[in-house]
Design an enzyme around this catalytic site. Structure first.
Site, PDB file in Angstrom:
ATOM      1  N   LYS A  55       0.832  -1.213   0.000  1.00  0.00           N
ATOM      2  CA  LYS A  55       0.000   0.000   0.000  1.00  0.00           C
ATOM      3  C   LYS A  55       0.866   1.262   0.000  1.00  0.00           C
ATOM      4  N   GLY A 119       8.844 -22.461  15.994  1.00  0.00           N
ATOM      5  CA  GLY A 119       8.029 -23.293  16.881  1.00  0.00           C
ATOM      6  C   GLY A 119       7.518 -24.530  16.183  1.00  0.00           C
ATOM      7  N   ALA A 186      -3.587 -12.694 -12.886  1.00  0.00           N
ATOM      8  CA  ALA A 186      -4.305 -11.415 -12.759  1.00  0.00           C
ATOM      9  C   ALA A 186      -5.159 -11.446 -11.505  1.00  0.00           C
ATOM     10  N   GLY A 187      -4.572 -11.879 -10.381  1.00  0.00           N
ATOM     11  CA  GLY A 187      -5.270 -11.880  -9.094  1.00  0.00           C
ATOM     12  C   GLY A 187      -4.978 -10.588  -8.364  1.00  0.00           C
ATOM     13  N   ILE A 189      -2.615  -9.716  -6.130  1.00  0.00           N
ATOM     14  CA  ILE A 189      -1.227  -9.240  -6.123  1.00  0.00           C
ATOM     15  C   ILE A 189      -0.823  -8.777  -7.525  1.00  0.00           C
ATOM     16  N   ALA A 273       2.550 -14.423  -9.422  1.00  0.00           N
ATOM     17  CA  ALA A 273       1.596 -14.246  -8.308  1.00  0.00           C
ATOM     18  C   ALA A 273       0.374 -15.105  -8.598  1.00  0.00           C
ATOM     19  N   GLY A 275      -1.139 -17.236  -6.339  1.00  0.00           N
ATOM     20  CA  GLY A 275      -1.766 -17.691  -5.104  1.00  0.00           C
ATOM     21  C   GLY A 275      -0.726 -18.010  -4.038  1.00  0.00           C
ATOM     22  N   ALA A 324      -5.744 -10.293   6.066  1.00  0.00           N
ATOM     23  CA  ALA A 324      -5.259  -9.935   7.393  1.00  0.00           C
ATOM     24  C   ALA A 324      -6.416  -9.765   8.383  1.00  0.00           C
ATOM     25  N   HIS A 448     -22.784  15.974   2.456  1.00  0.00           N
ATOM     26  CA  HIS A 448     -22.603  16.412   1.081  1.00  0.00           C
ATOM     27  C   HIS A 448     -21.487  17.441   1.035  1.00  0.00           C
TER      28      HIS A 448
HETATM   29  P1  FAD Z   1       1.359 -14.294   8.230  1.00  0.00           P
HETATM   30  O1  FAD Z   1       1.144 -12.841   8.133  1.00  0.00           O
HETATM   31  O2  FAD Z   1       1.943 -14.989   7.064  1.00  0.00           O
HETATM   32  O3  FAD Z   1       2.253 -14.521   9.529  1.00  0.00           O
HETATM   33  C1  FAD Z   1       2.726 -15.759   9.899  1.00  0.00           C
HETATM   34  C2  FAD Z   1       3.962 -15.559  10.727  1.00  0.00           C
HETATM   35  O4  FAD Z   1       4.345 -16.808  11.280  1.00  0.00           O
HETATM   36  C3  FAD Z   1       5.165 -15.070   9.930  1.00  0.00           C
HETATM   37  O5  FAD Z   1       5.717 -13.936  10.561  1.00  0.00           O
HETATM   38  C4  FAD Z   1       6.131 -16.247   9.937  1.00  0.00           C
HETATM   39  O6  FAD Z   1       7.497 -15.834   9.974  1.00  0.00           O
HETATM   40  C5  FAD Z   1       5.755 -16.934  11.227  1.00  0.00           C
HETATM   41  N1  FAD Z   1       6.038 -18.370  11.245  1.00  0.00           N
HETATM   42  C6  FAD Z   1       5.753 -19.294  10.303  1.00  0.00           C
HETATM   43  N2  FAD Z   1       6.109 -20.521  10.726  1.00  0.00           N
HETATM   44  C7  FAD Z   1       6.619 -20.360  11.979  1.00  0.00           C
HETATM   45  C8  FAD Z   1       7.113 -21.265  12.950  1.00  0.00           C
HETATM   46  N3  FAD Z   1       7.141 -22.578  12.734  1.00  0.00           N
HETATM   47  N4  FAD Z   1       7.570 -20.760  14.123  1.00  0.00           N
HETATM   48  C9  FAD Z   1       7.532 -19.412  14.361  1.00  0.00           C
HETATM   49  N5  FAD Z   1       7.058 -18.532  13.490  1.00  0.00           N
HETATM   50  C10 FAD Z   1       6.595 -19.003  12.311  1.00  0.00           C
HETATM   51  N6  FAD Z   1      -4.382  -8.893   3.206  1.00  0.00           N
HETATM   52  C11 FAD Z   1      -5.270  -7.931   3.464  1.00  0.00           C
HETATM   53  O7  FAD Z   1      -6.216  -8.143   4.247  1.00  0.00           O
HETATM   54  N7  FAD Z   1      -5.151  -6.683   2.897  1.00  0.00           N
HETATM   55  C12 FAD Z   1      -4.144  -6.381   2.042  1.00  0.00           C
HETATM   56  O8  FAD Z   1      -4.062  -5.260   1.546  1.00  0.00           O
HETATM   57  C13 FAD Z   1      -3.193  -7.393   1.744  1.00  0.00           C
HETATM   58  N8  FAD Z   1      -2.163  -7.136   0.920  1.00  0.00           N
HETATM   59  C14 FAD Z   1      -1.239  -8.122   0.682  1.00  0.00           C
HETATM   60  C15 FAD Z   1      -0.198  -7.829  -0.203  1.00  0.00           C
HETATM   61  C16 FAD Z   1       0.756  -8.797  -0.482  1.00  0.00           C
HETATM   62  C17 FAD Z   1       1.891  -8.476  -1.425  1.00  0.00           C
HETATM   63  C18 FAD Z   1       0.656 -10.070   0.155  1.00  0.00           C
HETATM   64  C19 FAD Z   1       1.709 -11.121  -0.114  1.00  0.00           C
HETATM   65  C20 FAD Z   1      -0.372 -10.359   1.020  1.00  0.00           C
HETATM   66  C21 FAD Z   1      -1.343  -9.385   1.280  1.00  0.00           C
HETATM   67  N9  FAD Z   1      -2.428  -9.627   2.126  1.00  0.00           N
HETATM   68  C22 FAD Z   1      -3.351  -8.653   2.367  1.00  0.00           C
HETATM   69  C23 FAD Z   1      -2.613 -10.934   2.776  1.00  0.00           C
HETATM   70  C24 FAD Z   1      -2.123 -10.855   4.236  1.00  0.00           C
HETATM   71  O9  FAD Z   1      -0.781 -10.439   4.249  1.00  0.00           O
HETATM   72  C25 FAD Z   1      -2.289 -12.194   4.904  1.00  0.00           C
HETATM   73  O10 FAD Z   1      -3.632 -12.643   4.772  1.00  0.00           O
HETATM   74  C26 FAD Z   1      -1.962 -12.103   6.384  1.00  0.00           C
HETATM   75  O11 FAD Z   1      -0.655 -11.636   6.593  1.00  0.00           O
HETATM   76  C27 FAD Z   1      -2.135 -13.471   7.053  1.00  0.00           C
HETATM   77  O12 FAD Z   1      -1.862 -13.360   8.411  1.00  0.00           O
HETATM   78  P2  FAD Z   1      -1.341 -14.588   9.273  1.00  0.00           P
HETATM   79  O13 FAD Z   1      -1.044 -14.031  10.612  1.00  0.00           O
HETATM   80  O14 FAD Z   1      -2.274 -15.708   9.128  1.00  0.00           O
HETATM   81  O15 FAD Z   1       0.015 -15.057   8.566  1.00  0.00           O
HETATM   82  P1  NAI Z   2      -4.952 -14.862  -6.305  1.00  0.00           P
HETATM   83  O1  NAI Z   2      -5.560 -16.137  -5.928  1.00  0.00           O
HETATM   84  O2  NAI Z   2      -5.628 -13.595  -5.953  1.00  0.00           O
HETATM   85  O3  NAI Z   2      -4.725 -14.821  -7.882  1.00  0.00           O
HETATM   86  C1  NAI Z   2      -3.945 -15.759  -8.556  1.00  0.00           C
HETATM   87  C2  NAI Z   2      -4.306 -15.699 -10.031  1.00  0.00           C
HETATM   88  O4  NAI Z   2      -3.350 -16.453 -10.734  1.00  0.00           O
HETATM   89  C3  NAI Z   2      -5.672 -16.295 -10.327  1.00  0.00           C
HETATM   90  O5  NAI Z   2      -6.405 -15.392 -11.124  1.00  0.00           O
HETATM   91  C4  NAI Z   2      -5.328 -17.589 -11.082  1.00  0.00           C
HETATM   92  O6  NAI Z   2      -6.301 -17.946 -12.030  1.00  0.00           O
HETATM   93  C5  NAI Z   2      -4.010 -17.222 -11.735  1.00  0.00           C
HETATM   94  N1  NAI Z   2      -3.159 -18.359 -12.064  1.00  0.00           N
HETATM   95  C6  NAI Z   2      -2.932 -19.474 -11.323  1.00  0.00           C
HETATM   96  N2  NAI Z   2      -2.038 -20.271 -11.959  1.00  0.00           N
HETATM   97  C7  NAI Z   2      -1.698 -19.659 -13.119  1.00  0.00           C
HETATM   98  C8  NAI Z   2      -0.810 -19.966 -14.192  1.00  0.00           C
HETATM   99  N3  NAI Z   2      -0.093 -21.081 -14.188  1.00  0.00           N
HETATM  100  N4  NAI Z   2      -0.708 -19.099 -15.227  1.00  0.00           N
HETATM  101  C9  NAI Z   2      -1.430 -17.947 -15.229  1.00  0.00           C
HETATM  102  N5  NAI Z   2      -2.284 -17.604 -14.240  1.00  0.00           N
HETATM  103  C10 NAI Z   2      -2.410 -18.424 -13.195  1.00  0.00           C
HETATM  104  O7  NAI Z   2      -3.463 -14.924  -5.708  1.00  0.00           O
HETATM  105  P2  NAI Z   2      -2.367 -13.800  -5.478  1.00  0.00           P
HETATM  106  O8  NAI Z   2      -2.601 -12.622  -6.351  1.00  0.00           O
HETATM  107  O9  NAI Z   2      -1.076 -14.518  -5.543  1.00  0.00           O
HETATM  108  O10 NAI Z   2      -2.631 -13.347  -3.998  1.00  0.00           O
HETATM  109  C11 NAI Z   2      -2.625 -14.313  -2.929  1.00  0.00           C
HETATM  110  C12 NAI Z   2      -3.552 -13.898  -1.835  1.00  0.00           C
HETATM  111  O11 NAI Z   2      -3.005 -12.826  -1.080  1.00  0.00           O
HETATM  112  C13 NAI Z   2      -4.890 -13.350  -2.331  1.00  0.00           C
HETATM  113  O12 NAI Z   2      -5.784 -14.399  -2.613  1.00  0.00           O
HETATM  114  C14 NAI Z   2      -5.348 -12.549  -1.170  1.00  0.00           C
HETATM  115  O13 NAI Z   2      -5.997 -13.390  -0.261  1.00  0.00           O
HETATM  116  C15 NAI Z   2      -4.048 -12.032  -0.566  1.00  0.00           C
HETATM  117  N6  NAI Z   2      -3.870 -10.631  -0.958  1.00  0.00           N
HETATM  118  C16 NAI Z   2      -4.809  -9.725  -0.579  1.00  0.00           C
HETATM  119  C17 NAI Z   2      -4.709  -8.409  -0.950  1.00  0.00           C
HETATM  120  C18 NAI Z   2      -5.788  -7.471  -0.583  1.00  0.00           C
HETATM  121  O14 NAI Z   2      -6.596  -7.805   0.271  1.00  0.00           O
HETATM  122  N7  NAI Z   2      -5.852  -6.289  -1.162  1.00  0.00           N
HETATM  123  C19 NAI Z   2      -3.561  -7.915  -1.728  1.00  0.00           C
HETATM  124  C20 NAI Z   2      -2.635  -8.960  -2.088  1.00  0.00           C
HETATM  125  C21 NAI Z   2      -2.784 -10.253  -1.684  1.00  0.00           C
END
Ligand code: FAD
Ligand code: NAI
Length: 474
Positions: A55, A119, A186-187, A189, A273, A275, A324, A448
């Site tokens: 962001k 852990g 085109a998800g 990310i 990206a 999934g 998150a 408004h």
């Molecule tokens: P995580 O955030 O993955 O945290 C897990 C933690 O556990 C990590 O710090 C890891 O190091 C630790 N861990 C793992 N295994 C062990 C172990 N065995 N012992 C100790 N520690 C361990 N979600 C949104 O809602 N809004 C967004 O805008 C958004 N943007 C995103 C953008 C990107 C580029 C990405 C990749 C994800 C985005 N997400 C977004 C998704 C969001 O980041 C995740 O859904 C969220 O972080 C999940 O939270 P979590 O606590 O389950 O896991």
């Molecule tokens: P995603 O599931 O959103 O999108 C993956 C895309 O890749 C899908 O459209 C799928 O059809 C396509 N795909 C899969 N295999 C393929 C292939 N071999 N060739 C071409 N296309 C293919 O997954 P993404 O974007 O990696 O994000 C992971 C997760 O992180 C999201 O599902 C979301 O939960 C979380 N996230 C949330 C954000 C937010 O809340 N704003 C921002 C970024 C991530």
């Protein structure tokens, strides 16, 4: 002996730990991620390499793109807009540092014991912690919460090499703007980070395997957004399946299949990206008794209880959207259940947001889901082109769509593509939590001029009563 030990300090885990401690439970949180000085760094994917840094870059790149392209109509003519990418990256990194450091402070204030290391749940309600020096400690706890999160999926046709073929973490750290950038998927990310680099000057091609764009969104919203992304210069190619890629010295060759034909493209960088997968490898010993599904997610019930007594799992490591806010709410629910409260989570109202420009956001059911479930519904729509505030702030693309039950008028879903879509959907969501009807929203006073007035008008439009669009009268 702890009352609660949380494994993983992301938004699911750290929130669960703080709430547990607030409720008087003796709590520890184990995190393996460390900064370059080997200090444990809490915040997980979200704060370190996900929600927050993405962001930050979305905001910076939007400002840059606006300054370079869109201010003339406002009577502002800026000459020689220059990009200082290292400064942009430093701003992002500073925000991450501030927020992750803040969690240490929250733990101290709430008396959560931070533990650095990896852990692993072992039999007998115990957690084995291995720190970065290889020392092993066994911790006992009455309850264990697993919150180990998720990682990017790697595909055989495009293995990450941290140089030219990047995952989402690498995509947040590219050190010069690639002239050409390929994005596989085109998800969420792909669209967010593809937008960042397109705004900074890359020619971005997004290769998506499915024929449908944003299959999880309302179809009408998806159609409108695809049109707009194409206008923004994102070359989105649907129905294209990546077959192979080759990383060269400073570029990547990509081959994909579409309509039975093979096509080739060359990019400076490639972001993959497609999934994320749950982090459940080596998180339990075999005799811990915790069961997983066929994709590696931990099996849990609606209260995030695993099949093993007093072991819970929350966040990306269990079923449901990988978001998150979903993980954090699960963390609160589990902490409260451990403390003997009867907390529940409303999985029907988890909002989704894609932070592109404009934003895409929704909550509840879309039209396709309502049709599948044979639920009769009414539709109210309002375009931002008819919103005074949207025009004043130069963001008149998109619309609000509200769906309500045909008989009871209860709001069933709200879908927005346009300015502040996330905030508008949040307002709708609060009303839905209280069981509001479209009439309730229609009777509510909105300030408004605000872009939120489009939600008010969409609610009125359900019964053909919107003021600022031409309702057809018989
Ligand atoms: P995580 O955030 O993955 O945290 C897990 C933690 O556990 C990590 O710090 C890891 O190091 C630790 N861990 C793992 N295994 C062990 C172990 N065995 N012992 C100790 N520690 C361990 N979600 C949104 O809602 N809004 C967004 O805008 C958004 N943007 C995103 C953008 C990107 C580029 C990405 C990749 C994800 C985005 N997400 C977004 C998704 C969001 O980041 C995740 O859904 C969220 O972080 C999940 O939270 P979590 O606590 O389950 O896991
Ligand atoms: P995603 O599931 O959103 O999108 C993956 C895309 O890749 C899908 O459209 C799928 O059809 C396509 N795909 C899969 N295999 C393929 C292939 N071999 N060739 C071409 N296309 C293919 O997954 P993404 O974007 O990696 O994000 C992971 C997760 O992180 C999201 O599902 C979301 O939960 C979380 N996230 C949330 C954000 C937010 O809340 N704003 C921002 C970024 C991530």
């Amino acid at each position: 002996m702890f009352d609660v030990v949380v494994i993983g300090g992301g938004p699911a885990g750290y929130v669960a730990a703080i709430r547990s401690s607030q409720l008087g439970l003796k709590t520890a949180c184990i995190e393996e991620y460390t900064d370059s000085d080997s200090n444990p760094t809490f915040g997980g994917t979200c704060l370190n390499v996900g929600c927050i840094p993405s962001k930050a870059l979305l905001d910076s790149s939007h400002r840059y793109h606006d300054a370079a392209n869109h201010l003339k109509t406002h009577g502002i003519d800026i000459k020689n807009v220059e990009l200082d990418l290292p400064a942009m990256m430093k701003r992002k990194d500073d925000i991450v540092k501030k927020l992750t450091g803040g969690i240490g402070g929250l733990f101290a204030a709430n008396k959560v014991t931070p533990i650095s290391g990896r852990g692993k749940v072992i039999a007998g309600q115990k957690v084995e912690v291995t720190n970065s020096s290889g020392d092993v400690e066994i911790i006992e706890s009455k309850n264990i919460i697993i919150a180990t999160g998720s990682s990017p999926i790697e595909i055989g046709s495009a293995k990450f090499d941290d140089k030219n073929i990047l995952d989402s973490t690498g995509a947040l750290e590219i050190d010069s703007v690639p002239k050409t950038l390929g994005v596989i998927g085109a998800g969420v990310i792909g669209l967010e980070l593809g937008s960042v680099w397109a705004r900074l000057g890359s020619k971005v091609t997004v290769i998506e395997a499915m024929d449908d764009f944003l299959f999880m969104a309302d179809k009408e919203i998806a159609k409108e957004t695809l049109k707009d992304f194409k206008k923004q210069g994102l070359d989105i190619r649907l129905g294209c399946k990546l077959t192979s890629s080759k990383s060269l010295k400073n570029s990547v060759n990509v081959t994909y299949e579409t309509e039975g034909k093979s096509e080739e493209m060359k990019f400076d960088k490639l972001i993959v990206a497609v999934g994320r997968k749950p982090n459940t490898k080596d998180v339990f010993s075999e005799d811990s008794g915790v069961s997983l599904d066929e994709r590696g997610f931990i099996n849990v019930n609606e209260h995030c209880q695993t099949n093993a007594a007093n072991i819970w799992a929350i966040g990306d490591v269990v079923r449901g959207p990988m978001l998150a806010h979903k993980g954090s709410e699960e963390g609160i629910m589990v902490a409260e259940r451990i403390a003997g409260k009867h907390a529940e989570m409303n999985y029907d109202l988890v909002p989704s947001v894609i932070y592109t420009h404009p934003e895409i956001a929704w909550v509840g059911k879309n039209e396709e889901e309502l049709k599948d479930e044979n639920i009769e519904y009414k539709v109210g729509k309002f375009p931002f082109a008819a919103s005074g505030r949207a025009l004043a702030v130069d963001q008149s693309v998109g619309f609000v769509k509200l769906l309500s039950d045909a008989k009871t008028d209860t709001i069933l879903g709200v879908h927005v593509f346009g300015p502040s879509a996330a905030e508008i959907v949040q307002q709708a969501l609060i009303s839905m939590e209280f069981g509001a009807s479209s009439e309730d929203l229609g009777l509510t006073i909105f300030s408004h001029p605000t872009v939120s007035e489009a939600l008010h008008e969409a609610a009125l439009a359900v019964n053909n009563e919107a003021i600022h669009i031409g309702n057809k009268r018989k």
